[in-house]
Motif scaffolding. Structure first.
Motif, PDB file in Angstrom:
ATOM      1  N   LEU A 127       0.845  -1.143   0.015  1.00  0.00           N
ATOM      2  CA  LEU A 127       0.077  -0.038   0.013  1.00  0.00           C
ATOM      3  C   LEU A 127       0.887   1.320  -0.123  1.00  0.00           C
ATOM      4  CD1 LEU A 127      -2.777   1.415   0.308  1.00  0.00           C
ATOM      5  CD2 LEU A 127      -2.570   1.144   2.663  1.00  0.00           C
ATOM      6  N   VAL A 128       1.877   1.250   1.132  1.00  0.00           N
ATOM      7  CA  VAL A 128       2.658   2.554   0.946  1.00  0.00           C
ATOM      8  C   VAL A 128       3.378   2.577  -0.167  1.00  0.00           C
ATOM      9  CG1 VAL A 128       4.645   3.370   2.012  1.00  0.00           C
ATOM     10  CG2 VAL A 128       2.922   2.173   3.529  1.00  0.00           C
ATOM     11  N   ARG A 129       4.080   1.657  -1.108  1.00  0.00           N
ATOM     12  CA  ARG A 129       4.745   1.474  -2.311  1.00  0.00           C
ATOM     13  C   ARG A 129       3.682   2.311  -3.307  1.00  0.00           C
ATOM     14  NH1 ARG A 129       9.829  -0.937  -3.002  1.00  0.00           N
ATOM     15  NH2 ARG A 129       9.020  -1.171  -5.431  1.00  0.00           N
ATOM     16  N   HIS A 130       2.484   1.962  -3.215  1.00  0.00           N
ATOM     17  CA  HIS A 130       1.575   2.201  -4.262  1.00  0.00           C
ATOM     18  C   HIS A 130       1.227   3.620  -4.056  1.00  0.00           C
ATOM     19  CE1 HIS A 130      -2.572   2.656  -6.502  1.00  0.00           C
ATOM     20  NE2 HIS A 130      -2.875   3.128  -5.292  1.00  0.00           N
ATOM     21  N   LEU A 131       0.804   4.047  -2.925  1.00  0.00           N
ATOM     22  CA  LEU A 131       0.697   5.528  -2.561  1.00  0.00           C
ATOM     23  C   LEU A 131       1.890   6.382  -2.994  1.00  0.00           C
ATOM     24  CD1 LEU A 131      -0.971   5.319   0.771  1.00  0.00           C
ATOM     25  CD2 LEU A 131      -2.081   5.634  -1.276  1.00  0.00           C
ATOM     26  N   ASP A 132       3.143   5.942  -2.898  1.00  0.00           N
ATOM     27  CA  ASP A 132       4.346   6.787  -3.150  1.00  0.00           C
ATOM     28  C   ASP A 132       4.585   6.950  -4.562  1.00  0.00           C
ATOM     29  OD1 ASP A 132       5.451   7.618  -0.694  1.00  0.00           O
ATOM     30  OD2 ASP A 132       6.624   5.780  -0.414  1.00  0.00           O
ATOM     31  N   ALA A 133       3.993   5.812  -5.182  1.00  0.00           N
ATOM     32  CA  ALA A 133       4.367   5.642  -6.991  1.00  0.00           C
ATOM     33  C   ALA A 133       3.208   6.558  -7.671  1.00  0.00           C
ATOM     34  CB  ALA A 133       4.308   4.361  -7.271  1.00  0.00           C
ATOM     35  N   THR A 134       2.070   6.634  -6.799  1.00  0.00           N
ATOM     36  CA  THR A 134       0.717   7.351  -7.692  1.00  0.00           C
ATOM     37  C   THR A 134       0.580   8.715  -6.945  1.00  0.00           C
ATOM     38  OG1 THR A 134      -0.682   6.232  -6.272  1.00  0.00           O
ATOM     39  CG2 THR A 134       0.010   5.079  -8.049  1.00  0.00           C
ATOM     40  N   VAL A 135       1.007   9.256  -6.142  1.00  0.00           N
ATOM     41  CA  VAL A 135       0.699  10.443  -5.736  1.00  0.00           C
ATOM     42  C   VAL A 135       1.923  11.362  -5.610  1.00  0.00           C
ATOM     43  CG1 VAL A 135       0.137  12.059  -3.497  1.00  0.00           C
ATOM     44  CG2 VAL A 135      -0.998   9.577  -3.735  1.00  0.00           C
ATOM     45  N   ALA A 136       1.664  12.701  -6.228  1.00  0.00           N
ATOM     46  CA  ALA A 136       2.566  13.587  -6.431  1.00  0.00           C
ATOM     47  C   ALA A 136       3.360  14.157  -5.315  1.00  0.00           C
ATOM     48  CB  ALA A 136       1.747  14.984  -7.011  1.00  0.00           C
ATOM     49  N   ASP A 137       4.688  14.061  -4.999  1.00  0.00           N
ATOM     50  CA  ASP A 137       5.719  14.350  -4.144  1.00  0.00           C
ATOM     51  C   ASP A 137       5.089  15.752  -3.519  1.00  0.00           C
ATOM     52  OD1 ASP A 137       7.437  14.751  -2.284  1.00  0.00           O
ATOM     53  OD2 ASP A 137       9.281  14.623  -3.901  1.00  0.00           O
ATOM     54  N   PRO A 138       4.485  15.613  -2.399  1.00  0.00           N
ATOM     55  CA  PRO A 138       4.292  17.056  -1.729  1.00  0.00           C
ATOM     56  C   PRO A 138       5.372  18.068  -1.521  1.00  0.00           C
ATOM     57  CG  PRO A 138       4.095  15.191  -0.074  1.00  0.00           C
ATOM     58  CD  PRO A 138       4.448  14.653  -1.397  1.00  0.00           C
ATOM     59  N   ASP A 139       6.686  17.670  -1.340  1.00  0.00           N
ATOM     60  CA  ASP A 139       7.991  18.367  -1.204  1.00  0.00           C
ATOM     61  C   ASP A 139       8.125  19.057  -2.477  1.00  0.00           C
ATOM     62  OD1 ASP A 139       8.110  17.649   1.660  1.00  0.00           O
ATOM     63  OD2 ASP A 139       8.638  15.615   0.820  1.00  0.00           O
TER      64      ASP A 139
END
Length: 452
Positions: A127-139
């Motif tokens: 789940l975390v890998r998926h979210l990291d891959a699909t959500v734009a980097d907030p920084d």
């Protein structure tokens, strides 16, 4: 739409797997009673839910392959699709006597339980890998202006309170009353755990322990205001605190904090137990000195290491009843230690601008929002596993299992939404969801230990 649907399926798989794990621990705790008798529905519910969750995981894996998700995501889901039924068969074989693992020095129940933990961990990482891959980097993208980042706090006149009511409110603010309910509930849960083991609990001990705890929290909060007054003036959220504005002069704040600490320790020493008194003294020093002075302004690990101060009421409650320390209380304290970063990192994300201006090396300030959210997910996962371990050792039932899974699912869902929305308001909602999780968990501990 496809990404949203897949995220929902994956989140449901994680939560469902955890619920199976929690109910499975309850079934193991119930022993033979879960196979026949009043608790038979727990065992059958566990089996039925396990089958349904496996179908959900398999469907999510098929969806991931069809949508051509990242290799790591597809591999993790494939592993879970195979692993979930395998560890289920191990548990079933152990129950019907078809598999003897004793010769390997490991009980079947432990293999089954560890398999459930492993399946949950794999799916959480996916789940975390998926979210990291699909959500734009907030920084690296524009999002909500960090709270307090765009404007400096307005100066506040350093004037004395106008009357007794104002003075009372100022001194009450020093004690951080909003922290008291959760810490008192934690101490109450520690006492309830001790009572569940057969220890005698009387009303005087309960009232004195909670009263001493309130005074101790007030003392620690007052010292926190005192030691942080210079940095408090740099943050809009804290610029109006009584010591920061000199509404309460530092010397009077110090005297007030010492008086509260003395009253707390005197009450506990006289009415409760010496160990509870020593642990309370340690909690005051831990929060006021170790966390506030030594950790918070110097290291990104301040929250993770400083969480021990908030966990001590679990040990204090147990010690107040028994005069010693027991494994259930240690595990309850461990749950709180692991929960603290998962809880407070959300608040730090929302207020990272202010923390940066006050020179606090909070994790989102030094490592960024994405890394902080990732670690929050993993700390939450560790918290949920520790909650299962507590349930096994304390021999809790279905009420506790459903509570930790339901409240934990809401917590996780709020964190997933925070990824999606990327706003400081969403981070604060996760912060409040984490408060609700721990409150409900502690209420379930008290209910299981005292009522059920």
């Amino acid at each position: 739409m496809g990404a949203t649907r897949f995220t929902t399926l994956l989140t449901a798989s994680v939560v469902g797997t955890y619920l199976v794990l929690a109910l499975g621990a309850t079934t193991a705790t119930a022993g033979e009673a879960a196979a026949s008798g009043p608790l038979a529905w727990v065992a059958w519910g566990h089996y039925a839910l396990a089958a349904a969750v496996w179908a959900l995981v398999a469907a999510t894996a098929v969806y991931a392959r069809r949508e051509d998700r990242a290799t790591g995501v597809r591999a993790g889901l494939a592993l879970a699709t195979v692993g979930v039924p395998v560890q289920g068969l191990v548990g079933l074989a152990g129950r019907v006597g078809g598999f003897d693992a004793a010769r390997w020095g490991v009980g079947v129940g432990r293999i089954h339980l560890f398999g459930g933990v492993a399946a949950f961990a794999v799916l959480l990482v996916v789940l975390v890998r998926h979210l990291d891959a699909t959500v734009a980097d907030p920084d690296a993208t524009a999002e909500d202006t960090p709270t307090g980042a765009s404007s400096r706090p307005s100066p506040v006149d350093a004037t004395a309170p106008n009357g007794p009511a104002d003075r009372l409110r100022a001194y009450l603010a020093l004690t951080k009353p909003r922290l008291m309910w959760l810490l008192c509930l934690l101490a109450l849960a520690g006492m309830a755990l001790a009572a569940a083991t057969g220890a005698a609990v009387d009303g005087v001990t309960v009232v004195a322990t909670l009263a001493g705890g309130v005074l101790a929290v007030g003392a620690a909060g007052t010292f926190n205001h005192l030691f942080e007054r210079e940095r408090d003036r740099k943050m809009a959220r804290t610029a109006d605190r009584p010591v920061a504005t000199a509404t309460v002069p530092p010397r009077r704040a110090a005297a007030f904090g010492l008086a509260l600490a003395a009253a707390s320790l005197g009450l506990l020493w006289t009415v409760v137990t010496p160990l509870a008194t020593l642990l309370t003294a340690g909690a005051i020093v831990y929060y006021a000195v170790v966390y506030t002075v030594l950790l918070k302004p110097t290291t990104r690990w301040n929250t993770a290491v400083g969480g021990g101060s908030g966990a001590l009421p679990a040990l204090i409650g147990w010690a107040a009843v028994t005069g010693g320390i027991g494994l259930p209380a240690v595990l309850l304290a461990g749950v709180v230690v692991l929960w603290t970063p998962a809880h407070f990192y959300n608040f730090a994300i929302a207020h990272r601008g202010e923390y940066a201006r006050a020179d606090y090396p909070m994790l989102p300030v030094v490592a960024g929002v994405r890394a902080t959210r990732r670690r929050t997910c993993y700390w939450l996962g560790a918290t949920l596993v520790a909650a299962v371990a507590l349930g096994v050792v304390a021999e809790f039932g279905a009420l506790y299992a459903v509570t930790t899974a339901g409240a934990g699912g809401v917590f996780l869902r709020s964190l997933v939404r925070q990824y999606d929305r990327g706003t400081d308001a969403a981070a604060l909602r996760t912060f409040y969801a984490s408060n609700a999780y721990l409150g409900l968990l502690l209420a379930a501990v008290v209910a299981e230990a005292v009522v059920v």
